[in-house]
Structures are given as C-alpha cells and as structure tokens.
Design an enzyme around this catalytic site. Structure first.
Site, PDB file in Angstrom:
ATOM      1  N   GLU A  19       0.801  -1.255   0.095  1.00 27.80           N
ATOM      2  CA  GLU A  19       0.057   0.071   0.066  1.00 27.80           C
ATOM      3  C   GLU A  19       0.898   1.363  -0.014  1.00 27.80           C
ATOM      4  O   GLU A  19       0.678   2.127   0.573  1.00 27.80           O
ATOM      5  CB  GLU A  19      -1.022  -0.092   1.090  1.00 27.80           C
ATOM      6  CG  GLU A  19      -1.908  -1.171   0.968  1.00 27.80           C
ATOM      7  CD  GLU A  19      -3.325  -1.150   1.526  1.00 27.80           C
ATOM      8  OE1 GLU A  19      -3.743   0.084   1.642  1.00 27.80           O
ATOM      9  OE2 GLU A  19      -3.868  -2.211   1.803  1.00 27.80           O
TER      10      GLU A  19
HETATM   11  N1  CAA Z   1      -6.484  11.757  -3.887  1.00 29.53           N
HETATM   12  C1  CAA Z   1      -7.198  11.935  -4.832  1.00 29.53           C
HETATM   13  N2  CAA Z   1      -6.430  12.374  -6.010  1.00 29.53           N
HETATM   14  C2  CAA Z   1      -5.160  11.800  -6.099  1.00 29.53           C
HETATM   15  C3  CAA Z   1      -4.424  11.651  -4.943  1.00 29.53           C
HETATM   16  C4  CAA Z   1      -5.163  11.509  -3.776  1.00 29.53           C
HETATM   17  N3  CAA Z   1      -4.602  11.033  -2.496  1.00 29.53           N
HETATM   18  N4  CAA Z   1      -3.232  11.473  -5.059  1.00 29.53           N
HETATM   19  C5  CAA Z   1      -3.045  11.935  -6.501  1.00 29.53           C
HETATM   20  N5  CAA Z   1      -4.353  12.138  -7.231  1.00 29.53           N
HETATM   21  C6  CAA Z   1      -4.443  12.554  -8.434  1.00 29.53           C
HETATM   22  C7  CAA Z   1      -3.667  13.690  -8.676  1.00 29.53           C
HETATM   23  O1  CAA Z   1      -4.563  14.971  -8.452  1.00 29.53           O
HETATM   24  C8  CAA Z   1      -3.631  13.561 -10.407  1.00 29.53           C
HETATM   25  O2  CAA Z   1      -4.706  13.971 -10.676  1.00 29.53           O
HETATM   26  P1  CAA Z   1      -5.061  14.712 -12.272  1.00 29.53           P
HETATM   27  O3  CAA Z   1      -4.458  13.758 -13.322  1.00 29.53           O
HETATM   28  O4  CAA Z   1      -6.232  14.900 -12.268  1.00 29.53           O
HETATM   29  O5  CAA Z   1      -4.193  15.985 -12.203  1.00 29.53           O
HETATM   30  C9  CAA Z   1      -3.694  12.138 -10.619  1.00 29.53           C
HETATM   31  O6  CAA Z   1      -4.113  11.598  -9.292  1.00 29.53           O
HETATM   32  C10 CAA Z   1      -2.085  11.880 -10.605  1.00 29.53           C
HETATM   33  O7  CAA Z   1      -1.361  12.152  -9.669  1.00 29.53           O
HETATM   34  P2  CAA Z   1       0.263  12.046  -9.594  1.00 29.53           P
HETATM   35  O8  CAA Z   1       0.800  13.127 -10.914  1.00 29.53           O
HETATM   36  O9  CAA Z   1       0.723  12.788  -8.369  1.00 29.53           O
HETATM   37  O10 CAA Z   1       0.345  10.653  -9.853  1.00 29.53           O
HETATM   38  P3  CAA Z   1       1.619   9.809  -9.996  1.00 29.53           P
HETATM   39  O11 CAA Z   1       1.581   8.722 -11.273  1.00 29.53           O
HETATM   40  O12 CAA Z   1       2.943  10.668  -9.851  1.00 29.53           O
HETATM   41  O13 CAA Z   1       1.778   8.790  -8.750  1.00 29.53           O
HETATM   42  C11 CAA Z   1       2.053   8.064  -6.210  1.00 29.53           C
HETATM   43  C12 CAA Z   1       1.550   9.332  -7.507  1.00 29.53           C
HETATM   44  C13 CAA Z   1       1.817   8.875  -4.817  1.00 29.53           C
HETATM   45  C14 CAA Z   1       3.502   7.711  -6.460  1.00 29.53           C
HETATM   46  C15 CAA Z   1       1.122   7.140  -6.530  1.00 29.53           C
HETATM   47  O14 CAA Z   1       1.149   6.274  -7.826  1.00 29.53           O
HETATM   48  C16 CAA Z   1       1.038   6.213  -5.603  1.00 29.53           C
HETATM   49  O15 CAA Z   1       0.231   6.155  -4.455  1.00 29.53           O
HETATM   50  N6  CAA Z   1       1.919   4.926  -5.865  1.00 29.53           N
HETATM   51  C17 CAA Z   1       1.770   3.756  -4.914  1.00 29.53           C
HETATM   52  C18 CAA Z   1       1.031   2.853  -5.084  1.00 29.53           C
HETATM   53  C19 CAA Z   1       0.664   1.668  -4.313  1.00 29.53           C
HETATM   54  O16 CAA Z   1       0.494   2.264  -3.056  1.00 29.53           O
HETATM   55  N7  CAA Z   1       0.292   0.576  -4.497  1.00 29.53           N
HETATM   56  C20 CAA Z   1      -0.240  -0.364  -3.339  1.00 29.53           C
HETATM   57  C21 CAA Z   1      -0.619  -1.597  -3.944  1.00 29.53           C
HETATM   58  S1  CAA Z   1      -1.958  -2.095  -3.121  1.00 29.53           S
HETATM   59  C22 CAA Z   1      -1.533  -3.031  -2.147  1.00 29.53           C
HETATM   60  O17 CAA Z   1      -0.246  -3.142  -1.545  1.00 29.53           O
HETATM   61  C23 CAA Z   1      -2.621  -3.994  -1.272  1.00 29.53           C
HETATM   62  C24 CAA Z   1      -2.139  -5.128  -0.386  1.00 29.53           C
HETATM   63  O18 CAA Z   1      -1.257  -5.902  -0.867  1.00 29.53           O
HETATM   64  C25 CAA Z   1      -2.831  -5.038   0.917  1.00 29.53           C
END
Ligand code: CAA
Length: 379
Positions: free
Chosen positions: A363
């Site tokens: 996550e």
């Molecule tokens: N809430 C709402 N919108 C959001 C947001 C949030 N918290 N964070 C970003 N956004 C939106 C932005 O506003 C942007 O919107 P627009 O395109 O309309 O402008 C869009 O999302 C893209 O934002 P970024 O340019 O910041 O996106 P990015 O590609 O650079 O990624 C990141 C940002 C924070 C690195 C994200 O990709 C991320 O959180 N990555 C990690 C993924 C992750 O946590 N994976 C876990 C897998 S699930 C898991 O692990 C489950 C399990 O086993 C238990």
C-alpha cells in the site's frame, strides 16, 4: 483532537482483544508455518461484526467509524499480522470503494454480503510492471456491446484466491495513461478469470497472496465502478484510507512484540537478576513504548480526520510511514531482548519481525509515503 476513546470503541477493543487472544493467537504460528489461513476464524470475525465495521447498517455494516476499524485491525495485528491484513484489505480496498463510488444497485448486490462477512473482498491493482508506478498498468478492459472484456494479470493480491468479489483496476484507454484507467467489480467464477501462482513470502505467510489472470474475461457493463477514466482517482482515494489500515496493522504488530518483550524481560534471569533490571533493557523498552505511542497518535489523528470528512491524505501517509518503520524497529528490538530464544520459532517475536517488514512495502513503500508527504508540504 479527541484523546479519549468512546465507551463503544473501548468495548470493541476489549472484544477484539479477547477474540484475538483466545481464538487467533493459539493458531498464528501454525498458520504461518503451513502458509494457510484457518478460514473458520473469518466466520467468527463476521459473527462479531468485524467484516463491516465502518459501513451503515443498511449496507450490512455495524455503523461504527474508521477509528473503530483501526482499533480492530490493530488488535488483530497484535497477535497475527495475516489476520490483520485480511481485514484491512477486505474493508479498505474492496468495501470502501464500492461504498463510496458504487451505485445503489452495486451496494445492495455486493457491499451487503461483503459487510456481513458472507463474502470476502480483495482489490486488484499491482501488476508485474506497475508497483509504485500504479498508473502504468497494462491490464486492459475493452467495451464490447454490453460487456467489458478484461485481459491481463494482477500480482501480489491479498485475499487473492479466497476472495469472492474483486475491485479490479484496468486501462480502458491506454493513450490517456492514468486518466484512461477505470475500476470494475469482478466476481469469482466469471469465465476467463483464474488464479496464477501463490506467493511464498517472508512474513504474513498465512495471508492468501495470489496472481489474478484475466483472459477474454467478460463482465457486464454495469460492473463499472464510478465512471470510465476515474480508476486512478478511485485508487488514490482508496489507498489514502487503506494506509490507515496498514498503519494500524503495523501498530498492532509493534504493540504485540513490545508486550512480549516486556513480559520476557521480567521473567528471564541472567547474572542473578531479571534482565529488565539492566538499564540497557530499560532504555530499549522506553524507546519502544514512545515510538509506539507516537505512531498510535498519528493513526488516530488520520482516522479522526477521515471520520470528520477533513482532508487526511498526508496524515494517512505520515501514519503509515511512522507506524511501519516503528513496527520494523520495535520487532527487531523485541528479538534482541529475547536473545537467542527470540531468533527461534519458540517465541512469536521472530514471526512478528518477519510480518513487520511488509508494512514498509505494501500500500505504498516508505519512499512513496515520503513522496506523498513532501508533495503535500510543497503544494
Ligand atoms: N486523492 C485524490 N487524487 C489524487 C491523490 C489522492 N490522494 N493523489 C493523487 N491524485 C490525483 C492527482 O491529483 C492527479 O490528478 P490529475 O491527473 O487530475 O491531475 C492524479 O491523481 C495523478 O497524480 P500524480 O501525478 O501525483 O500521480 P503519480 O503517477 O505521480 O503517482 C503516487 C503518485 C503517489 C506515486 C502514486 O502512484 C502511488 O501512491 N503509488 C503507490 C501505489 C501503491 O500504494 N500501491 C499499493 C498497491 S495495493 C497493495 O499493496 C494492497 C495490499 O497488498 C494490501
């Protein structure tokens, strides 16, 4: 900020702790060893209402808040990291997006049995080439008449093979990158949806982690969650809440290891006195306790903000970062306090140390949490 839990929340903690200590703790080591979860425990969790804590009664839940949900995940984590992530992935990653973005029909059909614990939920997001860069997914969903056709794979899926209902994120328009992603509800048993390899892991070994395979898998158009193109937003909002769950899991693991280390330090004698009489041990215990309390306050703050409809993305990332790194640090110290015994499977602290590691990874890794925190500071 409220520093006192309500009577209802205290009661829930007591109930879950009793259940965890009497029913789960005696099975935790064996489930870890066998890499198999005893699903009769899930039925008991459902009987206690744990399968639908933060959802209204009209949708099969018990109508409590996210603070209560965090407390329950923490108490499960205190004895068994696998039980804890089972509840966290079910609640945060599957039920919450259906509750928040689903139509009334989708909620009645899917959320009700999930919240009642008749069904187990999971989410399919991660792919071989889309981990931290979640928007880089390759799994496609193409509209064909009244159906979407899914093709591709998802990996590392928690509750993977055991779940009944999956929220799957797919690319509906690869040319638009993350803006071309959409979320779907997929039921187990849909033709073209099968399971690939089971993961054999360092920790949370009883947690059911599988690859999901979609080959010409046709799902009804009405299983689109929200609108086309909303997939990445749904994921980001879902993960904000999910991070509170994983932070609570990490907190529980840390608290469990601390409780074990404290008790052991009072009974283990060396040089003619209990080892807790040594300042070296006392300082470790004091630091462990301080870090655990700091993590707890961050988690409760994030949950409080979510429960009061205030922005909490940064606070959830802070809670997850601090709690997971605390869990790794505290469990390592707990093994140290146990000495050679701590390194064996005779005591639960080595399992807790292995379980803690994943909380710094899934996550969103610790590095991703720092990116989220810094982005919020600088915007
Ligand atoms: N809430 C709402 N919108 C959001 C947001 C949030 N918290 N964070 C970003 N956004 C939106 C932005 O506003 C942007 O919107 P627009 O395109 O309309 O402008 C869009 O999302 C893209 O934002 P970024 O340019 O910041 O996106 P990015 O590609 O650079 O990624 C990141 C940002 C924070 C690195 C994200 O990709 C991320 O959180 N990555 C990690 C993924 C992750 O946590 N994976 C876990 C897998 S699930 C898991 O692990 C489950 C399990 O086993 C238990």
């Amino acid at each position: 900020m409220i520093f006192k839990l309500t009577e209802e929340q205290e009661m829930l903690r007591k109930t879950v702790r009793e259940f965890a200590e009497t029913e789960i703790a005696p099975k935790a080591a064996e489930m870890d060893e066998k890499e198999e979860y005893d699903w009769s425990l899930w039925d008991k969790m459902a009987e206690l209402g744990l399968s639908g804590i933060p959802f209204p009664e009209e949708y099969g839940g018990v109508g409590m808040d996210h603070m209560s949900y965090a407390i329950a995940v923490e108490e499960l984590g205190r004895v068994c990291g696998s039980s804890s992530v089972l509840l966290s992935a079910h609640t945060s990653l599957c039920l919450w997006p259906i509750y928040n973005f689903g139509t009334e029909e989708q909620k009645q059909k899917y959320l009700v049995p999930l919240a009642q614990g008749e069904k187990v939920g999971a989410m399919g997001l991660t792919e071989p080439a889309a981990g931290s860069d979640a928007g880089a997914m390759k799994l496609t969903a193409k509209l064909d008449g009244d159906e979407y056709v899914l093709d591709g794979t998802k990996i590392f899926i928690t509750n993977g093979e055991r779940a009944d209902v999956y929220v799957v994120i797919a690319s509906t328009d690869p040319s638009k990158k993350h803006k071309g992603t959409s979320a779907f509800i997929v039921e187990k048993g849909t033709p073209g949806f099968t399971f690939g390899k089971k993961e054999h892991k360092m920790g949370i070994r009883a947690s059911n982690t599988y690859e999901l395979v979609f080959e010409n898998c046709r799902i009804p158009k009405e299983n689109l969650l929200g609108e086309e193109g909303m997939g990445f937003k749904i994921v980001m909002k879902t993960l904000d809440g999910g991070r509170i769950g994983i932070a609570a899991q990490a907190l529980g693991i840390a608290q469990g290891a601390f409780d074990q280390a404290l008790a052991y330090s009072k009974t283990r004698e060396q040089f003619g006195k209990p080892i807790c009489a040594n300042q070296a041990i006392q300082w470790m215990l004091a630091d462990m306790h301080c870090r655990i309390e700091a993590a707890r306050l961050l988690i409760y703050k994030a949950a409080y903000l979510k429960d009061t409809d205030q922005p909490f993305s940064q606070e959830a990332a802070m809670a997850k970062l601090v709690a997971s790194e605390t869990a790794m640090w505290v469990t390592t110290k707990a093994v140290q306090i146990h000495g050679g015994y701590g390194y064996t499977r005779e005591y639960p602290v080595e399992r807790m140390m292995r379980d803690a590691k994943i909380t710094e990874i899934y996550e969103g890794t610790s590095e991703i949490q720092r990116i989220v925190i810094a982005a919020n500071l600088l915007k």
